[in-house]
Motif scaffolding. Structure first.
Motif, PDB file in Angstrom:
ATOM      1  N   VAL A  39     -13.521 -14.651  -9.383  1.00 42.92           N
ATOM      2  CA  VAL A  39     -13.550 -14.289  -7.959  1.00 42.92           C
ATOM      3  C   VAL A  39     -12.439 -15.002  -7.202  1.00 42.92           C
ATOM      4  CG1 VAL A  39     -14.926 -14.297  -5.847  1.00 42.92           C
ATOM      5  CG2 VAL A  39     -16.022 -13.847  -8.054  1.00 42.92           C
ATOM      6  N   THR A  40     -12.325 -16.307  -7.393  1.00 42.69           N
ATOM      7  CA  THR A  40     -11.295 -17.051  -6.663  1.00 42.69           C
ATOM      8  C   THR A  40      -9.891 -16.656  -7.109  1.00 42.69           C
ATOM      9  OG1 THR A  40     -11.489 -18.884  -8.258  1.00 42.69           O
ATOM     10  CG2 THR A  40     -12.807 -19.021  -6.236  1.00 42.69           C
ATOM     11  N   ALA A  41      -9.731 -16.252  -8.379  1.00 39.34           N
ATOM     12  CA  ALA A  41      -8.420 -15.811  -8.850  1.00 39.34           C
ATOM     13  C   ALA A  41      -7.981 -14.520  -8.170  1.00 39.34           C
ATOM     14  CB  ALA A  41      -8.441 -15.612 -10.366  1.00 39.34           C
ATOM     15  N   LEU A  42      -8.949 -13.736  -7.681  1.00 38.34           N
ATOM     16  CA  LEU A  42      -8.614 -12.530  -6.933  1.00 38.34           C
ATOM     17  C   LEU A  42      -8.097 -12.866  -5.538  1.00 38.34           C
ATOM     18  CD1 LEU A  42      -8.667  -9.462  -6.374  1.00 38.34           C
ATOM     19  CD2 LEU A  42     -11.066  -9.748  -5.727  1.00 38.34           C
ATOM     20  N   PHE A  43      -8.721 -13.831  -4.882  1.00 38.33           N
ATOM     21  CA  PHE A  43      -8.398 -14.126  -3.489  1.00 38.33           C
ATOM     22  C   PHE A  43      -7.297 -15.169  -3.328  1.00 38.33           C
ATOM     23  CE2 PHE A  43     -13.047 -12.958  -3.078  1.00 38.33           C
ATOM     24  CZ  PHE A  43     -12.790 -11.691  -2.571  1.00 38.33           C
ATOM     25  N   PHE A  44      -7.180 -16.085  -4.284  1.00 43.15           N
ATOM     26  CA  PHE A  44      -6.218 -17.177  -4.122  1.00 43.15           C
ATOM     27  C   PHE A  44      -4.828 -16.744  -4.553  1.00 43.15           C
ATOM     28  CE2 PHE A  44      -3.935 -20.670  -6.285  1.00 43.15           C
ATOM     29  CZ  PHE A  44      -3.622 -21.416  -5.156  1.00 43.15           C
ATOM     30  N   TYR A  45      -3.828 -17.159  -3.741  1.00 43.38           N
ATOM     31  CA  TYR A  45      -2.424 -16.984  -4.115  1.00 43.38           C
ATOM     32  C   TYR A  45      -1.670 -18.237  -3.676  1.00 43.38           C
ATOM     33  CZ  TYR A  45       1.941 -14.599  -5.150  1.00 43.38           C
ATOM     34  OH  TYR A  45       3.137 -14.245  -5.704  1.00 43.38           O
ATOM     35  N   PRO A  46      -0.896 -18.852  -4.564  1.00 41.53           N
ATOM     36  CA  PRO A  46      -0.196 -20.096  -4.202  1.00 41.53           C
ATOM     37  C   PRO A  46       0.921 -19.831  -3.203  1.00 41.53           C
ATOM     38  CG  PRO A  46       0.462 -19.349  -6.388  1.00 41.53           C
ATOM     39  CD  PRO A  46      -0.651 -18.447  -5.959  1.00 41.53           C
ATOM     40  N   PHE A  51     -14.742  -3.715   4.091  1.00 45.70           N
ATOM     41  CA  PHE A  51     -14.292  -4.315   2.834  1.00 45.70           C
ATOM     42  C   PHE A  51     -12.855  -4.807   2.931  1.00 45.70           C
ATOM     43  CE2 PHE A  51     -17.661  -1.370   1.368  1.00 45.70           C
ATOM     44  CZ  PHE A  51     -18.512  -2.315   0.843  1.00 45.70           C
ATOM     45  N   THR A  52     -12.013  -4.063   3.626  1.00 44.34           N
ATOM     46  CA  THR A  52     -10.639  -4.511   3.832  1.00 44.34           C
ATOM     47  C   THR A  52     -10.613  -5.803   4.633  1.00 44.34           C
ATOM     48  OG1 THR A  52      -9.870  -2.221   3.796  1.00 44.34           O
ATOM     49  CG2 THR A  52      -8.390  -3.859   4.759  1.00 44.34           C
ATOM     50  N   ARG A  53     -11.450  -5.877   5.654  1.00 47.74           N
ATOM     51  CA  ARG A  53     -11.495  -7.062   6.514  1.00 47.74           C
ATOM     52  C   ARG A  53     -11.833  -8.314   5.722  1.00 47.74           C
ATOM     53  NH1 ARG A  53     -16.378  -6.871  10.249  1.00 47.74           N
ATOM     54  NH2 ARG A  53     -15.485  -4.800  10.609  1.00 47.74           N
ATOM     55  N   TYR A  54     -12.879  -8.241   4.910  1.00 46.24           N
ATOM     56  CA  TYR A  54     -13.305  -9.447   4.214  1.00 46.24           C
ATOM     57  C   TYR A  54     -12.449  -9.741   2.988  1.00 46.24           C
ATOM     58  CZ  TYR A  54     -17.175  -9.784   7.387  1.00 46.24           C
ATOM     59  OH  TYR A  54     -17.918  -9.926   8.532  1.00 46.24           O
ATOM     60  N   TRP A  55     -11.871  -8.724   2.385  1.00 43.83           N
ATOM     61  CA  TRP A  55     -10.913  -8.969   1.299  1.00 43.83           C
ATOM     62  C   TRP A  55      -9.688  -9.705   1.846  1.00 43.83           C
ATOM     63  CZ3 TRP A  55      -8.127  -4.491  -1.800  1.00 43.83           C
ATOM     64  CH2 TRP A  55      -7.359  -5.062  -2.824  1.00 43.83           C
ATOM     65  N   LEU A  56      -9.155  -9.243   2.963  1.00 46.51           N
ATOM     66  CA  LEU A  56      -7.994  -9.889   3.562  1.00 46.51           C
ATOM     67  C   LEU A  56      -8.341 -11.288   4.059  1.00 46.51           C
ATOM     68  CD1 LEU A  56      -5.050  -9.672   4.503  1.00 46.51           C
ATOM     69  CD2 LEU A  56      -5.892  -8.672   6.640  1.00 46.51           C
ATOM     70  N   THR A  57      -9.511 -11.436   4.677  1.00 44.61           N
ATOM     71  CA  THR A  57      -9.929 -12.743   5.200  1.00 44.61           C
ATOM     72  C   THR A  57     -10.074 -13.763   4.080  1.00 44.61           C
ATOM     73  OG1 THR A  57     -11.089 -11.713   7.062  1.00 44.61           O
ATOM     74  CG2 THR A  57     -11.707 -13.970   6.488  1.00 44.61           C
ATOM     75  N   CYS A  58     -10.768 -13.397   3.016  1.00 44.26           N
ATOM     76  CA  CYS A  58     -10.953 -14.326   1.895  1.00 44.26           C
ATOM     77  C   CYS A  58      -9.621 -14.689   1.254  1.00 44.26           C
ATOM     78  CB  CYS A  58     -11.883 -13.708   0.852  1.00 44.26           C
ATOM     79  SG  CYS A  58     -13.604 -13.551   1.386  1.00 44.26           S
ATOM     80  N   THR A  59      -8.705 -13.721   1.180  1.00 42.61           N
ATOM     81  CA  THR A  59      -7.391 -13.988   0.602  1.00 42.61           C
ATOM     82  C   THR A  59      -6.631 -15.018   1.416  1.00 42.61           C
ATOM     83  OG1 THR A  59      -7.251 -11.777  -0.368  1.00 42.61           O
ATOM     84  CG2 THR A  59      -5.171 -12.950   0.001  1.00 42.61           C
ATOM     85  N   ILE A  60      -6.598 -14.839   2.732  1.00 42.97           N
ATOM     86  CA  ILE A  60      -5.859 -15.762   3.594  1.00 42.97           C
ATOM     87  C   ILE A  60      -6.505 -17.139   3.598  1.00 42.97           C
ATOM     88  CG2 ILE A  60      -5.190 -16.227   5.982  1.00 42.97           C
ATOM     89  CD1 ILE A  60      -4.852 -13.212   6.356  1.00 42.97           C
ATOM     90  N   VAL A  61      -7.824 -17.179   3.743  1.00 44.02           N
ATOM     91  CA  VAL A  61      -8.529 -18.466   3.846  1.00 44.02           C
ATOM     92  C   VAL A  61      -8.394 -19.263   2.555  1.00 44.02           C
ATOM     93  CG1 VAL A  61     -10.809 -19.534   4.039  1.00 44.02           C
ATOM     94  CG2 VAL A  61     -10.151 -17.697   5.612  1.00 44.02           C
ATOM     95  N   LEU A  62      -8.657 -18.616   1.417  1.00 46.94           N
ATOM     96  CA  LEU A  62      -8.612 -19.351   0.147  1.00 46.94           C
ATOM     97  C   LEU A  62      -7.192 -19.774  -0.201  1.00 46.94           C
ATOM     98  CD1 LEU A  62     -10.900 -20.184  -1.713  1.00 46.94           C
ATOM     99  CD2 LEU A  62     -10.320 -18.272  -3.204  1.00 46.94           C
ATOM    100  N   SER A  63      -6.213 -18.946   0.136  1.00 52.61           N
ATOM    101  CA  SER A  63      -4.817 -19.307  -0.129  1.00 52.61           C
ATOM    102  C   SER A  63      -4.394 -20.485   0.732  1.00 52.61           C
ATOM    103  CB  SER A  63      -3.908 -18.109   0.125  1.00 52.61           C
ATOM    104  OG  SER A  63      -4.230 -17.034  -0.739  1.00 52.61           O
ATOM    105  N   LEU A  64      -4.839 -20.529   1.984  1.00 50.97           N
ATOM    106  CA  LEU A  64      -4.521 -21.663   2.852  1.00 50.97           C
ATOM    107  C   LEU A  64      -5.237 -22.932   2.402  1.00 50.97           C
ATOM    108  CD1 LEU A  64      -4.530 -20.010   6.402  1.00 50.97           C
ATOM    109  CD2 LEU A  64      -2.553 -20.756   5.052  1.00 50.97           C
ATOM    110  N   ILE A  65      -6.458 -22.795   1.908  1.00 54.31           N
ATOM    111  CA  ILE A  65      -7.177 -23.949   1.379  1.00 54.31           C
ATOM    112  C   ILE A  65      -6.412 -24.563   0.206  1.00 54.31           C
ATOM    113  CG2 ILE A  65      -9.236 -24.618   0.060  1.00 54.31           C
ATOM    114  CD1 ILE A  65     -10.862 -22.793   1.860  1.00 54.31           C
TER     115      ILE A  65
END
Length: 254
Positions: A56-63, A14-28
């Motif tokens: 969901v995206t508001a959890l992973f995305f950070y500007p 869960f840590t792996r995919y939480w961190l992965t989604c955060t980085i990927v969506l923020s870079l997008i």
């Protein structure tokens, strides 16, 4: 590349995919592949236009930008460090229980975010997980900037004060602390110390999707149940080492 792959595969699920989604969506969002407004939590399009992906995206995305990049990296560090410790510690062998706690914290973030118009959920979500770990490891000594050392139970409040001094903020941290405290109380303190029902036990279908394993971790101690007689013992737990700011934890006896 093989070293990175080995490290990545060693990160708990869960840590792996939480961190992965955060980085990927923020870079997008950073490179403009998707309009970042479509990734944040906004009451009107979520309710009236049925844009159900926003919580969901508001959890992973950070500007990510010149003024937010360092804060984003700190958040990723906290996410990786403390989510991993919980997943391999108190929740080791119980993936459904950890996932259910994450779902509960996230749902609280979404509800509060809709009520107070909070577009991004990364800060309070990460702080809520950090708070739970700190409560389970109250007496662990942690090191902060400038060589300061204190017990883990004070770390969330130090981060709150630190952010208030540097940026005049602190609302996100306070919300994360409140959500983390509610989660910790319902999952550990209420059933263990007050004899109440376990209110955050995962439903049976989650246990089927993420069945328990036999692995037993070693970090964090749940609150001890109150003794039914007047002769009671202390409620402290076993203490396991600390960590250096920006580095992993170091095991050692207290």
């Amino acid at each position: 590349m093989s070293e990175f792959r080995d490290w990545y595969n060693s990160v708990p699920f869960f840590t792996r995919y939480w961190l992965t989604c955060t980085i990927v969506l923020s870079l997008i969002g950073r490179f403009g592949l998707i309009n970042y407004y479509n990734l944040v939590l906004d009451f009107y399009p979520f309710i009236n236009q049925f844009q159900i992906w926003r919580p969901v995206t508001a959890l992973f995305f950070y500007p990510i930008g010149p003024g937010t990049g360092f804060h984003f990296l700190i958040n990723c560090y906290f996410l990786y460090n403390y989510s991993q410790r919980l997943e391999t510690g108190m929740f080791a062998g119980k993936p459904a229980d950890y996932f259910y706690m994450l779902l509960f914290n996230w749902a609280c973030c979404v509800i509060i975010g809709l009520l107070v118009n909070l577009p991004l959920l990364m800060d309070p979500m990460v702080l809520s997980v950090l708070y739970v770990w700190c409560q389970l490891n109250k007496d662990v000594i942690v090191s902060f900037w400038f060589g300061t050392r204190f017990k883990a139970m004070y770390l969330p409040w130090v981060l709150l004060a630190f952010n208030m001094i540097l940026s005049g903020g602190g609302v996100m941290e306070l919300l994360g602390i409140l959500i983390g405290h509610l989660s910790f109380f319902l999952q550990f303190k209420y059933p263990q110390e007050f004899g109440g029902p376990a209110l955050l036990n995962p439903p049976a279908f989650l246990k089927q999707i993420f069945p328990d394993t036999r692995y037993v971790g070693g970090f964090g101690t749940a609150p001890q149940a109150r003794a039914p007689t007047r002769a009671g013992g202390g409620g402290g737990g076993t203490v396991f080492g600390g960590h250096n700011w920006g580095r992993g934890h170091t095991l050692g006896g207290n």
